[in-house]
Design a protein around this motif. Structure first.
Motif, PDB file in Angstrom:
ATOM      1  N   PRO A 174      38.175  -9.229  -6.358  1.00 42.77           N
ATOM      2  CA  PRO A 174      36.861  -9.081  -6.989  1.00 42.77           C
ATOM      3  C   PRO A 174      35.723  -9.337  -6.010  1.00 42.77           C
ATOM      4  O   PRO A 174      35.939  -9.796  -4.872  1.00 42.77           O
ATOM      5  N   MET A 222      32.814  -8.854  -1.288  1.00 43.30           N
ATOM      6  CA  MET A 222      34.208  -8.478  -1.523  1.00 43.30           C
ATOM      7  C   MET A 222      34.824  -8.055  -0.198  1.00 43.30           C
ATOM      8  O   MET A 222      34.103  -7.759   0.770  1.00 43.30           O
ATOM      9  N   ARG A 255      37.722  -4.247 -12.815  1.00 47.20           N
ATOM     10  CA  ARG A 255      38.812  -3.802 -11.955  1.00 47.20           C
ATOM     11  C   ARG A 255      39.716  -4.963 -11.527  1.00 47.20           C
ATOM     12  O   ARG A 255      39.267  -5.995 -11.092  1.00 47.20           O
ATOM     13  N   ARG A 270      34.249  -8.877 -15.907  1.00 47.68           N
ATOM     14  CA  ARG A 270      35.710  -8.782 -15.941  1.00 47.68           C
ATOM     15  C   ARG A 270      36.088  -7.307 -16.023  1.00 47.68           C
ATOM     16  O   ARG A 270      35.942  -6.674 -17.060  1.00 47.68           O
ATOM     17  N   ASP A 291      33.711  -2.795 -10.278  1.00 52.48           N
ATOM     18  CA  ASP A 291      34.263  -3.957  -9.584  1.00 52.48           C
ATOM     19  C   ASP A 291      34.058  -5.206 -10.431  1.00 52.48           C
ATOM     20  O   ASP A 291      33.016  -5.369 -11.076  1.00 52.48           O
ATOM     21  N   SER A 292      35.043  -6.090 -10.423  1.00 51.60           N
ATOM     22  CA  SER A 292      34.915  -7.376 -11.100  1.00 51.60           C
ATOM     23  C   SER A 292      34.044  -8.308 -10.257  1.00 51.60           C
ATOM     24  O   SER A 292      34.006  -8.195  -9.030  1.00 51.60           O
ATOM     25  N   PHE A 345      34.131 -15.818 -14.787  1.00 54.37           N
ATOM     26  CA  PHE A 345      33.919 -14.371 -14.773  1.00 54.37           C
ATOM     27  C   PHE A 345      32.458 -14.036 -15.069  1.00 54.37           C
ATOM     28  O   PHE A 345      31.910 -14.456 -16.085  1.00 54.37           O
ATOM     29  N   GLU A 396      43.589  -8.739  -7.182  1.00 52.43           N
ATOM     30  CA  GLU A 396      42.464  -8.175  -7.940  1.00 52.43           C
ATOM     31  C   GLU A 396      41.257  -7.885  -7.040  1.00 52.43           C
ATOM     32  O   GLU A 396      40.440  -7.039  -7.348  1.00 52.43           O
TER      33      GLU A 396
END
Length: 764
Positions: free
Chosen positions: A283, A309, A384, A382, A366-367, A379, A281
């Motif tokens: 994030p 990230m 991508r 919440r 983006d997460s 989170f 993922e």
């Protein structure tokens, strides 16, 4: 001779777009199985024939070691009559089925593709659109289901012979990788200047973009889910210019680090944080900066943390590999408050635009996550990589759409026993954002074969999203804001029976017409009882006092001490003498001064009193900067400030923090170190909330000792941890959010569950 066994296996969940069919094909060869595997809208269907032990081994392998990106929700195995297959084949997909589908999520570049991209002898050397079944775009390029190339944004790119061979070979890791391509047949890059004049193409575009970033230019870069503004994260002049253009003076900027080693150079990184940074993922992870870090303060002003990230697309890797850059700023390229750019970027905020011709069909941010001291993922956004994902529930959801809130919006759709959380939308403050919201809902409706029969909406009469509900011809179920928070955390933990809920947030419309936000509730999706709350204080100017926390503080002070409150307010905010006189009149005459009792406004007031943040430039700034002091110095235990628990028979108990506020003001005037005041303040809020909960629980022994925490204030890890400790020591079981944010980004999950229960009750 061993007896032939024939079974029909159905697998549902995230099993499309993740290499599931070639995985099954590989198992058929390993275990000498004959038969077929096929996709349809229900999931994956396997017809398998072979020796009984071999079939059992294959089933066990599927359950225990599915493909890396797969998520099996349910798997059924039924005995069937044999067809006596001679081999095992992957057969074409069928556009049939009635079960709830799972749409695959976008995934970060895998190590195999990265390795190929770095090999000069490989035909995909330095190709910025390299992908396979274990990585690359999914959600962002899907037009409709099932997930096959003709139904994606890649349909216009016709595969060359080499790519076609990979795509059709069951033993290749690119077998049915729908975005598969190479420099001969795939998308291409182009670099434009701000006047939309082409500058460079293909590899030269990447090299030129890397050079421009190194020279301090601001670029707009088309990524997986939309356009990002980028600049050198060590160039303060470029960062300042980016902030000015985006009108984002203080809000933290996320950065992309070249590697995990680079992230560790600037930040403390735990094992779990490293795991999340490198997960499929990929994030943004909020990390604590090292004191020796030379990252500019401009990136996250006033904070000891920063969002980092790692490169998640081939293009990101190539930008770093063609330069000496270690970190770049990466933030959405749209002006603040507007929808994410994804079709094209007009170039109004950047010097150059690096774009490509693979369409983005569905924009996605983006997460953002943070990791608690206990190693739990929390989170903050919440999106991508985590969207879309389905949650199962015992409740029948009957085509219900839950609209979410006005801030940090994310909707939810319920179909059968499945909950589909929508992507992060943002704050619905204008018509453009509302249109963006409606477009995303339409996409989900199309994918899911979903047509809402009922809508669940917040009870606030002035929410922008309420217009969506007002135009709906069917039943609209209004849900109290904090009840939705309560049930959201319950659903997040698969709880259905009544329990306590402590909801700490900034703003929510209360059943009495006042602003709630420091609530002790007891109940479930069926109903709730309000057991306690913060005392109400005036919020002069309403939303203006939220954006200017000093006004909120002045309103509290004038309310608590009518005799000498003005003198205190003038001493704290001497340059605001004229405004304070107006606020005094507003409070006394109750003019445009709603009553509020919220945790967010309490934090805002203390932040303003201490001079940390008197005017917020982004939502939650005052509370975030105040809370950050808990991480700037080693936490120590200080005696809590005084407070009152007011017990009135027949009504909810009230917490009165006026004594605490007064003592904080005196400590501030006496120059007590801010870190000490702030730690005492946090201890007081935790102690007071715990006392309220334990008092009510002791008086009501028939209530079980389970409690959920929800609301945006629980992003404060110290507050959540300290309250958990206090309650667990007194026999409580504490539940926090796991799959959705504790703030309004998780609100729709609770709305959906409440609407489902109310619908069932009416039918009964």
């Amino acid at each position: 001779m061993p007896m032939l066994r024939s079974v029909r296996i159905k697998v549902t969940g995230r099993v499309q777009g993740v290499g599931f069919r070639p995985f099954i094909y590989g198992l058929s060869r390993k275990y000498n199985i004959q038969g077929t595997v096929q996709n349809n809208l229900d999931g994956v269907f396997i017809q398998a024939e072979g020796e009984s032990d071999s079939i059992a081994s294959m089933i066990d392998h599927i359950q225990k070691s599915p493909p890396h990106l797969a998520k099996i929700i349910e798997m059924s195995v039924d005995e069937s009559l044999p067809s006596y297959f001679n081999d095992f084949k992957i057969v074409p997909s069928k556009r049939s089925g009635h079960a709830e589908p799972l749409i695959p999520a976008d995934a970060g570049l895998c190590n195999d593709c990265l390795r190929e991209m770095r090999q000069e002898s490989n035909r995909r050397f330095q190709y910025p659109f390299t992908n396979c079944t274990q990585c690359g775009p999914r959600y962002s390029i899907i037009r409709e289901l099932p997930y096959d190339r003709p139904h994606t944004a890649m349909d216009k790119f016709h595969m060359c012979i080499s790519c076609r061979e990979e795509y059709e070979s069951p033993t290749d890791r690119r077998h049915h990788a729908q975005p598969v391509c190479c420099p001969d047949c795939g998308p291409d890059l182009i670099l434009y200047d701000s006047n939309k004049k082409p500058v460079k193409r293909t590899q030269k575009a990447i090299q030129a973009a890397s050079t421009l970033l190194s020279e301090g230019k601001i670029l707009s870069i088309k990524g997986i889910g939309g356009y990002h503004l980028a600049c050198d994260a060590h160039n303060e002049k470029a960062i300042n210019e980016l902030r000015n253009r985006k009108n984002r003076p203080q809000r933290p900027l996320a950065i992309m680090a070249k590697s995990l080693e680079t992230a560790r150079k600037y930040c403390h990184v735990t094992e779990k944080e490293a795991e999340m940074l490198g997960s499929p993922e990929m994030p943004i992870v909020v990390l604590r900066k090292k004191e020796c870090s030379d990252l500019p303060e401009l990136l996250s002003p006033g904070l000891s943390t920063i969002g980092i990230m790692l490169p998640y697309s081939p293009l990101h890797h190539l930008l770093f590999e063609n330069s000496k850059l270690e970190c770049i700023v990466l933030t959405s390229s749209n002006p603040s408050g507007m929808p994410i750019y994804f079709k094209e970027d007009p170039g109004t905020l950047s010097d150059y635009i690096l774009t490509h011709n693979r369409p983005i069909l569905h924009p996605i941010d983006d997460s953002v996550i943070q990791v608690s001291q206990a190693g739990e993922v929390i989170f903050l956004r919440r999106s991508r990589g985590f969207i879309p994902e389905v949650f199962k529930t015992d409740y029948p959801l009957d085509q219900i759409l839950a609209l979410g809130g006005n801030q940090k919006n994310a909707f939810a759709a319920g179909k059968g026993h499945s909950i589909y959380m929508g992507p992060h939308i943002g704050d619905l403050e204008n018509q453009e954002m509302l249109q963006h919201y409606e477009n995303q809902v339409k996409h989900y409706n199309k994918w899911l074969g979903f047509e809402e029969k009922k809508i669940a909406a917040d009870s606030h009469p002035s929410y922008s999203v309420t217009k969506y509900a007002s135009d709906f011809k069917g039943p609209v179920i209004r849900v109290q804001h904090h009840h939705a928070h309560h049930v959201s955390c319950m659903a997040d933990n698969d709880l259905y029976e009544p329990c306590f809920g402590l909801i700490l947030d900034g703003t929510g419309y209360g059943d009495d017409g006042h602003i709630w936000g420091f609530e002790l509730l007891y109940g479930c999706a069926d109903s709730f009882e309000r057991l306690g709350h913060l005392t109400y204080t005036p919020l002069p100017g309403g939303e203006k006092a939220v954006k200017e926390p000093w006004r909120n503080a002045a309103g509290m002070i004038l309310h608590f001490w009518p005799g000498h409150g003005k003198e205190l307010a003038l001493k704290l905010f001497p340059e605001k003498a004229r405004e304070i006189s107006i606020i005094e009149h507003m409070v006394n005459k109750k003019i445009h001064t709603p009553l509020a009792g919220t945790c967010g406004r309490l934090f805002d007031a203390v932040s303003a009193i201490l001079g940390i943040c008197q005017i917020s430039t982004y939502e939650g700034e005052a509370a975030i900067k105040l809370s950050d002091y808990m991480y700037k110095s080693r936490p120590e235990f200080y005696k809590p400030y005084p407070f009152k628990l007011i017990k009135d028979s027949g009504v909810p108990y009230k917490l009165d923090f006026s004594q605490m506020i007064y003592q904080i003001i005196q400590d501030y005037f006496e120059t007590v170190p801010p870190a000490v005041i702030i730690q005492r303040f946090h201890q007081t809020v935790a102690s007071a909330a715990a006392k309220l909960i334990l008092c009510r629980a002791d008086e009501r022994p028939e209530l079980n000792r389970r409690i959920v925490f929800s609301g945006g204030s629980f992003q404060n890890l110290f507050l959540a941890g300290e309250l958990s400790r206090m309650l667990e020591e007194n026999g409580f079981t504490v539940y926090t959010h796991k799959k959705v944010p504790c703030h309004d980004g998780g609100l729709s999950l609770g709305q959906l569950m409440i609407a489902a229960r109310q619908t069932k009750a009416k039918k009964m």
